[in-house]
Design a protein around this motif. Structure first.
Motif, PDB file in Angstrom:
ATOM      1  N   VAL A  94       0.837  -1.197   0.000  1.00  0.00           N
ATOM      2  CA  VAL A  94       0.000   0.000   0.000  1.00  0.00           C
ATOM      3  C   VAL A  94       0.880   1.258   0.000  1.00  0.00           C
ATOM      4  CG1 VAL A  94      -1.648   1.324   1.399  1.00  0.00           C
ATOM      5  CG2 VAL A  94      -1.986  -1.132   1.060  1.00  0.00           C
ATOM      6  N   THR A  95       1.964   1.215   0.754  1.00  0.00           N
ATOM      7  CA  THR A  95       2.864   2.378   0.824  1.00  0.00           C
ATOM      8  C   THR A  95       3.464   2.682  -0.545  1.00  0.00           C
ATOM      9  OG1 THR A  95       3.390   1.797   3.099  1.00  0.00           O
ATOM     10  CG2 THR A  95       4.914   3.293   1.992  1.00  0.00           C
TER      11      THR A  95
ATOM     12  N   GLU B 203       0.759   3.939  -3.017  1.00  0.00           N
ATOM     13  CA  GLU B 203       0.379   5.344  -2.829  1.00  0.00           C
ATOM     14  C   GLU B 203       1.400   6.261  -3.507  1.00  0.00           C
ATOM     15  OE1 GLU B 203       0.049   6.737   1.278  1.00  0.00           O
ATOM     16  OE2 GLU B 203      -1.763   7.779   0.606  1.00  0.00           O
ATOM     17  N   GLU B 204       2.670   5.906  -3.368  1.00  0.00           N
ATOM     18  CA  GLU B 204       3.746   6.658  -4.004  1.00  0.00           C
ATOM     19  C   GLU B 204       3.557   6.669  -5.531  1.00  0.00           C
ATOM     20  OE1 GLU B 204       8.359   5.373  -4.121  1.00  0.00           O
ATOM     21  OE2 GLU B 204       7.297   4.899  -2.274  1.00  0.00           O
TER      22      GLU B 204
ATOM     23  N   ALA C 283       0.572   6.026  -7.325  1.00  0.00           N
ATOM     24  CA  ALA C 283      -0.847   5.946  -7.701  1.00  0.00           C
ATOM     25  C   ALA C 283      -1.075   6.433  -9.131  1.00  0.00           C
ATOM     26  CB  ALA C 283      -1.695   6.755  -6.723  1.00  0.00           C
TER      27      ALA C 283
ATOM     28  N   GLY D  57       0.579   1.901  -9.151  1.00  0.00           N
ATOM     29  CA  GLY D  57      -0.176   1.770  -7.900  1.00  0.00           C
ATOM     30  C   GLY D  57      -1.286   0.740  -8.033  1.00  0.00           C
TER      31      GLY D  57
ATOM     32  N   MET E 267      -1.612  -2.743  -5.987  1.00  0.00           N
ATOM     33  CA  MET E 267      -2.823  -2.989  -5.185  1.00  0.00           C
ATOM     34  C   MET E 267      -3.515  -4.297  -5.583  1.00  0.00           C
ATOM     35  SD  MET E 267      -3.051  -0.873  -2.755  1.00  0.00           S
ATOM     36  CE  MET E 267      -4.751  -0.941  -2.154  1.00  0.00           C
TER      37      MET E 267
ATOM     38  N   ARG F   4      -6.425   5.722  -5.632  1.00  0.00           N
ATOM     39  CA  ARG F   4      -6.266   6.404  -4.332  1.00  0.00           C
ATOM     40  C   ARG F   4      -7.430   6.081  -3.395  1.00  0.00           C
ATOM     41  NH1 ARG F   4      -4.460  10.864  -7.671  1.00  0.00           N
ATOM     42  NH2 ARG F   4      -2.162  10.804  -7.699  1.00  0.00           N
TER      43      ARG F   4
ATOM     44  N   ILE G 190      -6.728   2.718  -2.030  1.00  0.00           N
ATOM     45  CA  ILE G 190      -5.607   2.800  -1.077  1.00  0.00           C
ATOM     46  C   ILE G 190      -6.103   3.348   0.265  1.00  0.00           C
ATOM     47  CG2 ILE G 190      -3.462   4.059  -0.575  1.00  0.00           C
ATOM     48  CD1 ILE G 190      -2.770   3.771  -3.592  1.00  0.00           C
ATOM     49  N   ALA G 191      -6.981   4.361   0.195  1.00  0.00           N
ATOM     50  CA  ALA G 191      -7.504   4.943   1.453  1.00  0.00           C
ATOM     51  C   ALA G 191      -8.276   3.870   2.236  1.00  0.00           C
ATOM     52  CB  ALA G 191      -8.398   6.134   1.139  1.00  0.00           C
TER      53      ALA G 191
ATOM     54  N   LYS H  31      -5.723   1.455   3.743  1.00  0.00           N
ATOM     55  CA  LYS H  31      -4.990   2.039   4.866  1.00  0.00           C
ATOM     56  C   LYS H  31      -5.855   2.060   6.127  1.00  0.00           C
ATOM     57  CE  LYS H  31      -2.130   5.579   4.167  1.00  0.00           C
ATOM     58  NZ  LYS H  31      -1.573   6.847   3.607  1.00  0.00           N
TER      59      LYS H  31
ATOM     60  N   GLU I  53      -1.657   5.156   9.572  1.00  0.00           N
ATOM     61  CA  GLU I  53      -1.839   6.603   9.902  1.00  0.00           C
ATOM     62  C   GLU I  53      -2.895   6.814  10.967  1.00  0.00           C
ATOM     63  OE1 GLU I  53      -0.333   8.577   5.716  1.00  0.00           O
ATOM     64  OE2 GLU I  53      -2.465   8.439   6.093  1.00  0.00           O
TER      65      GLU I  53
END
Ligand code: ARG
Length: 457
Positions: free
Chosen positions: A137-138, A141-142, A144, A163, A167, A444, A447-448, A451, A457
């Motif tokens: 995931v990290t 995100e970088e 995406a 991305g 995923m 994205r 990804i959210a 996460k 986070e």
């Protein structure tokens, strides 16, 4: 311990084929825990005295301390971890040790120990898979919005984002985690107290031992309890599937790291050199992950073959259940850790990924879709028109978006300048905004969600 009815001791080869201590010593912590729960229950039920139970329990702690310090001694004459521990207990505390095995058989004992071991193994795999998901995931995100070619048949198909590609592996790992969670839930009934196969005449409390060992409750059928190895097979099947996913990721890293692709640079820390070719950086870790998946599937097959056709209840064949589970677990743990490390530390060569996405007429579908959307041409006809454009572009050695408008109009007069807005790789990925599609905003959004589920986070 069972010599009473025998006139002669075992042949050396009998001793050797019979002994499982060389590998089942790995169950020592589970064996001690199971015995302590059992003896506490025997005392509460007044099957042994409080004094004997205390002596046994303290003695077991001493044996455990010895094992922790010096390892489990391998004496083939003691057959297995259960006899080795009871034997050492007898040396340490004398006569009361002989009361520990009341209302118990090695058949329910080994089933309980092994379930406890597999449960711990599942928990450690779960932690490893979570770490892998966090790494995926990290990096996703970088990247995406980093464009790369998507492939089918290993031929450039349509542009996607890196991305989105990463995923995809996050999804596979999510299913792996749910398979291990299913296996854990199904496993979590305690066989202890089933004794040899028929249950016992002693007034035992199975709820008590089950609770003490963290099970949801006792198993319901004593015959099934001592002959069931589904939990080990569930583990191996989940491990096989997880390793299969790891092998696919490993294979992509291997291909991507090769010079003609040059999509990724694996770090020095996960590469090896060649003893003859000074320029080499070989993706050995990824290759071993790819290879290990075959061995893990082999372990799964081995236990399937062992269990096939066995009559109820316990047969000694079942002693062969442990080596494949131990082997598969060790290989899987290493594979997960290696792939996680590679995902975390590799360097994606984004200019090269973009360049590759621009090759191979990857936006041909976008041209066809544009003809449908803007010129209201049926998709089949649009597909044909686009095929003609690709043929021309190939003959001219040009990308689709480099074909002059006159050339496109000559193929079909309904095409106009606006088409160029659809032919770039960025426009292509941005347009694929269906749920789960490769548009950066979609990626994205996924990804959210990931996460949040992972507590990042
Ligand atoms: N070492 C044996 C195993 O791993 C323990 C059970 C032995 N039971 C028996 N009836 N021989 O399966």
């Amino acid at each position: 311990m069972w010599g009473g009815r025998f006139a002669e001791g075992p042949a050396a080869v009998m001793r050797e084929i019979n002994a499982s201590i060389p590998f089942d010593k790995r169950l020592w912590q589970q064996d001690i825990a199971g015995s302590k729960a059992h003896v506490a229950m025997l005392a509460k039920q007044k099957i042994v005295t409080e004094a004997d139970a205390a002596a046994i329990s303290e003695g077991l702690d001493k044996v455990a301390a010895e094992y922790a310090e010096q390892g489990v001694p391998v004496d083939l004459a003691l057959e297995d971890i259960h006899m080795a521990t009871e034997g050492r207990l007898a040396e340490l505390i004398g006569a009361p040790a002989g009361r520990l095995h009341t209302a118990r058989s090695r058949n329910d004992q080994v089933a309980t120990d092994f379930k406890l071991w597999v449960r711990d193994a599942i928990d450690s795999v779960e932690a490893g898979l979570v770490a892998l998901q966090v790494a995926l995931v990290t990096r996703a995100e970088e990247h995406a919005a980093s464009v790369m070619p998507g492939f089918t048949h290993l031929q450039v198909a349509q542009p996607v984002t890196l991305g989105h590609h990463l995923m995809a592996y996050h999804e596979m790992v999510a299913r792996d985690r749910s398979r291990f969670a299913d296996a854990r839930a199904r496993l979590n009934r305690c066989p202890l107290g089933s004794a040899a196969l028929a249950g016992t005449g002693f007034p035992i409390d199975r709820e008590m031992t089950a609770a003490a060992l963290g099970f949801d409750g006792p198993t319901r059928n004593s015959l099934d309890s001592v002959s069931d190895r589904d939990f080990a097979l569930d583990y191996l099947m989940a491990a096989t599937q997880a390793s299969l996913h790891l092998s696919r990721l490993a294979e992509e890293f291997i291909v991507w790291a090769s010079q003609p692709y040059n999509f990724v640079k694996l770090p020095d820390s996960y590469s090896t050199g060649s003893s003859i070719m000074p320029q080499k950086r070989n993706p050995d870790a990824a290759e071993l992950v790819r290879g290990h998946s075959g061995r893990i599937a082999g372990c799964m097959t081995a236990l399937v073959m062992t269990m096939k056709g066995l009559p109820l209840a316990y047969s000694k064949d079942m002693q062969d259940d442990k080596p494949p589970v131990f082997e598969a677990h060790d290989l899987l743990a290493l594979s997960i850790a290696a792939m996680t490390g590679m995902v975390e530390t590799c360097e994606f060569v984004t200019p090269r990924l973009r360049q590759a996405a621009e090759q191979g007429f990857s936006t041909a579908t976008d041209l066809a879709d544009w003809l449908v959307r803007v010129a209201d041409i049926p998709f089949r006809e649009a597909h044909h028109i686009t095929g003609t454009a690709v043929k021309l572009a190939e003959a001219e050695g040009l990308a689709l978006d480099r074909l002059p408008i006159e050339a496109l109009k000559a193929i079909d007069e309904r095409i106009d300048e606006r088409v160029y807005g659809a032919l770039s790789v960025d426009a292509s990925v941005a347009s694929r905004a269906s749920h789960g599609g490769t548009a950066p905003d979609q990626v994205r959004a996924r990804i959210a969600e990931a996460k949040a589920a992972l507590g990042m986070e």
